[in-house]
Design a protein around this motif. Sequence first.
Motif, PDB file in Angstrom:
ATOM      1  N   ASN A 118      33.845 -54.679  58.668  1.00 31.81           N
ATOM      2  CA  ASN A 118      34.282 -53.988  57.361  1.00 31.81           C
ATOM      3  C   ASN A 118      34.268 -55.064  56.414  1.00 31.81           C
ATOM      4  O   ASN A 118      34.944 -56.004  56.413  1.00 31.81           O
ATOM      5  N   LEU A 119      33.739 -54.917  55.141  1.00 29.33           N
ATOM      6  CA  LEU A 119      33.836 -55.773  54.158  1.00 29.33           C
ATOM      7  C   LEU A 119      35.460 -55.900  53.765  1.00 29.33           C
ATOM      8  O   LEU A 119      35.750 -57.168  53.085  1.00 29.33           O
ATOM      9  N   LEU A 120      36.329 -54.902  53.915  1.00 28.83           N
ATOM     10  CA  LEU A 120      37.649 -55.169  53.419  1.00 28.83           C
ATOM     11  C   LEU A 120      38.473 -56.255  54.183  1.00 28.83           C
ATOM     12  O   LEU A 120      39.264 -56.634  53.974  1.00 28.83           O
ATOM     13  N   HIS A 121      37.580 -56.600  55.347  1.00 28.96           N
ATOM     14  CA  HIS A 121      38.249 -57.660  56.429  1.00 28.96           C
ATOM     15  C   HIS A 121      37.689 -58.914  56.264  1.00 28.96           C
ATOM     16  O   HIS A 121      37.657 -59.840  56.954  1.00 28.96           O
ATOM     17  N   LEU A 122      36.681 -58.979  55.314  1.00 26.92           N
ATOM     18  CA  LEU A 122      36.096 -60.294  54.812  1.00 26.92           C
ATOM     19  C   LEU A 122      36.299 -60.586  53.456  1.00 26.92           C
ATOM     20  O   LEU A 122      36.449 -59.839  52.631  1.00 26.92           O
ATOM     21  N   GLU A 123      36.444 -61.999  53.273  1.00 24.57           N
ATOM     22  CA  GLU A 123      36.592 -62.528  51.786  1.00 24.57           C
ATOM     23  C   GLU A 123      35.109 -63.033  51.636  1.00 24.57           C
ATOM     24  O   GLU A 123      34.682 -64.231  52.166  1.00 24.57           O
ATOM     25  N   LEU A 124      34.378 -62.660  50.653  1.00 20.76           N
ATOM     26  CA  LEU A 124      32.907 -63.078  50.313  1.00 20.76           C
ATOM     27  C   LEU A 124      33.248 -64.394  49.604  1.00 20.76           C
ATOM     28  O   LEU A 124      33.930 -64.640  48.720  1.00 20.76           O
ATOM     29  N   GLN A 125      32.535 -65.504  50.006  1.00 29.42           N
ATOM     30  CA  GLN A 125      32.679 -66.696  49.300  1.00 29.42           C
ATOM     31  C   GLN A 125      31.524 -66.576  48.502  1.00 29.42           C
ATOM     32  O   GLN A 125      30.651 -66.163  48.481  1.00 29.42           O
ATOM     33  N   PRO A 126      31.810 -67.524  47.235  1.00 28.96           N
ATOM     34  CA  PRO A 126      30.617 -67.498  46.188  1.00 28.96           C
ATOM     35  C   PRO A 126      29.190 -68.488  46.428  1.00 28.96           C
ATOM     36  O   PRO A 126      28.719 -68.814  45.921  1.00 28.96           O
ATOM     37  N   GLU A 127      29.069 -68.566  47.896  1.00 31.05           N
ATOM     38  CA  GLU A 127      28.293 -69.434  48.252  1.00 31.05           C
ATOM     39  C   GLU A 127      27.130 -68.571  49.181  1.00 31.05           C
ATOM     40  O   GLU A 127      27.361 -67.890  50.139  1.00 31.05           O
ATOM     41  N   THR A 128      25.847 -68.747  48.974  1.00 34.80           N
ATOM     42  CA  THR A 128      24.717 -67.934  49.845  1.00 34.80           C
ATOM     43  C   THR A 128      23.662 -68.972  50.214  1.00 34.80           C
ATOM     44  O   THR A 128      23.352 -69.870  49.428  1.00 34.80           O
ATOM     45  N   SER A 129      23.587 -69.014  51.364  1.00 36.61           N
ATOM     46  CA  SER A 129      22.527 -69.900  52.085  1.00 36.61           C
ATOM     47  C   SER A 129      20.951 -69.358  51.896  1.00 36.61           C
ATOM     48  O   SER A 129      20.793 -68.394  52.396  1.00 36.61           O
ATOM     49  N   SER A 130      20.342 -70.032  50.926  1.00 35.11           N
ATOM     50  CA  SER A 130      18.837 -69.555  50.782  1.00 35.11           C
ATOM     51  C   SER A 130      18.180 -69.661  52.463  1.00 35.11           C
ATOM     52  O   SER A 130      17.231 -69.127  52.432  1.00 35.11           O
ATOM     53  N   GLU A 131      18.505 -70.792  52.940  1.00 35.16           N
ATOM     54  CA  GLU A 131      17.658 -70.774  54.130  1.00 35.16           C
ATOM     55  C   GLU A 131      17.801 -69.811  55.046  1.00 35.16           C
ATOM     56  O   GLU A 131      16.744 -69.121  55.865  1.00 35.16           O
ATOM     57  N   VAL A 132      19.008 -69.114  55.311  1.00 38.41           N
ATOM     58  CA  VAL A 132      19.363 -68.116  56.068  1.00 38.41           C
ATOM     59  C   VAL A 132      18.733 -67.013  55.628  1.00 38.41           C
ATOM     60  O   VAL A 132      18.017 -66.242  56.048  1.00 38.41           O
ATOM     61  N   ALA A 133      18.738 -66.669  54.093  1.00 35.07           N
ATOM     62  CA  ALA A 133      18.047 -65.430  53.458  1.00 35.07           C
ATOM     63  C   ALA A 133      16.639 -65.521  53.688  1.00 35.07           C
ATOM     64  O   ALA A 133      16.200 -64.761  53.979  1.00 35.07           O
ATOM     65  N   ASN A 134      16.011 -66.586  53.645  1.00 38.66           N
ATOM     66  CA  ASN A 134      14.534 -66.759  53.699  1.00 38.66           C
ATOM     67  C   ASN A 134      14.177 -66.774  55.259  1.00 38.66           C
ATOM     68  O   ASN A 134      13.108 -65.906  55.487  1.00 38.66           O
ATOM     69  N   SER A 135      14.797 -67.182  56.043  1.00 41.02           N
ATOM     70  CA  SER A 135      14.673 -66.824  57.516  1.00 41.02           C
ATOM     71  C   SER A 135      14.732 -65.368  57.770  1.00 41.02           C
ATOM     72  O   SER A 135      13.659 -64.990  58.727  1.00 41.02           O
ATOM     73  N   MET A 136      15.550 -64.789  57.408  1.00 37.45           N
ATOM     74  CA  MET A 136      15.710 -63.432  57.572  1.00 37.45           C
ATOM     75  C   MET A 136      14.806 -62.666  57.092  1.00 37.45           C
ATOM     76  O   MET A 136      14.160 -61.544  57.772  1.00 37.45           O
ATOM     77  N   ARG A 137      14.341 -62.952  56.063  1.00 38.27           N
ATOM     78  CA  ARG A 137      13.258 -62.227  55.142  1.00 38.27           C
ATOM     79  C   ARG A 137      12.033 -62.406  56.010  1.00 38.27           C
ATOM     80  O   ARG A 137      11.193 -61.297  55.865  1.00 38.27           O
ATOM     81  N   GLU A 138      11.756 -63.589  56.295  1.00 38.73           N
ATOM     82  CA  GLU A 138      10.384 -63.921  57.007  1.00 38.73           C
ATOM     83  C   GLU A 138      10.230 -63.540  58.325  1.00 38.73           C
ATOM     84  O   GLU A 138       9.332 -63.161  58.737  1.00 38.73           O
ATOM     85  N   THR A 139      11.327 -63.869  59.548  1.00 37.96           N
ATOM     86  CA  THR A 139      11.146 -63.484  60.618  1.00 37.96           C
ATOM     87  C   THR A 139      12.085 -62.271  61.210  1.00 37.96           C
ATOM     88  O   THR A 139      12.023 -62.018  62.289  1.00 37.96           O
ATOM     89  N   GLY A 140      12.991 -62.083  60.368  1.00 37.79           N
ATOM     90  CA  GLY A 140      14.109 -60.747  60.905  1.00 37.79           C
ATOM     91  C   GLY A 140      15.022 -61.559  61.641  1.00 37.79           C
ATOM     92  O   GLY A 140      15.908 -60.853  62.117  1.00 37.79           O
ATOM     93  N   ARG A 141      15.129 -63.041  61.682  1.00 38.83           N
ATOM     94  CA  ARG A 141      16.173 -63.459  62.511  1.00 38.83           C
ATOM     95  C   ARG A 141      16.366 -64.578  61.830  1.00 38.83           C
ATOM     96  O   ARG A 141      15.641 -65.344  61.257  1.00 38.83           O
ATOM     97  N   VAL A 142      17.482 -65.507  62.612  1.00 37.21           N
ATOM     98  CA  VAL A 142      17.914 -66.987  62.205  1.00 37.21           C
ATOM     99  C   VAL A 142      18.563 -67.469  63.267  1.00 37.21           C
ATOM    100  O   VAL A 142      18.965 -66.907  64.306  1.00 37.21           O
TER     101      VAL A 142
END
Length: 94
Positions: free
Chosen positions: A52-76
């Motif tokens: 649940n998002l209420l149980h997480l604190e979003l950090q101001p950082e996003t990994s483009s490597e992970v995002a790209n990998s997920m977009r391209e192959t659906g996994r990381v």
Amino acid sequence: MRMMPQIGQIVKVLRGKDEGSYAVVVGLSENEPFVWIADGNKRRFDQRKRKNLLHLELQPETSSEVANSMRETGRVTNGKLRFVIQKFIERKGE
């Protein structure tokens, strides 16, 4: 206004047995307010956790490597998740 989580975004776990640890958003759930997280270590990609998002604190950082990998192959790879979190923690100085 709440920030919307992104694939590849780093989060801090605020509740549950992984409390205080960091993970990476590896999936968005169609039913708000849940996301799928993994850290590549205790919580591997194949056993990702629905949180649940209420149980997480979003950090101001996003990994483009992970995002790209997920977009391209659906996994990381777990190694990439560990690497991304490690780098983040080093930069934060924790």
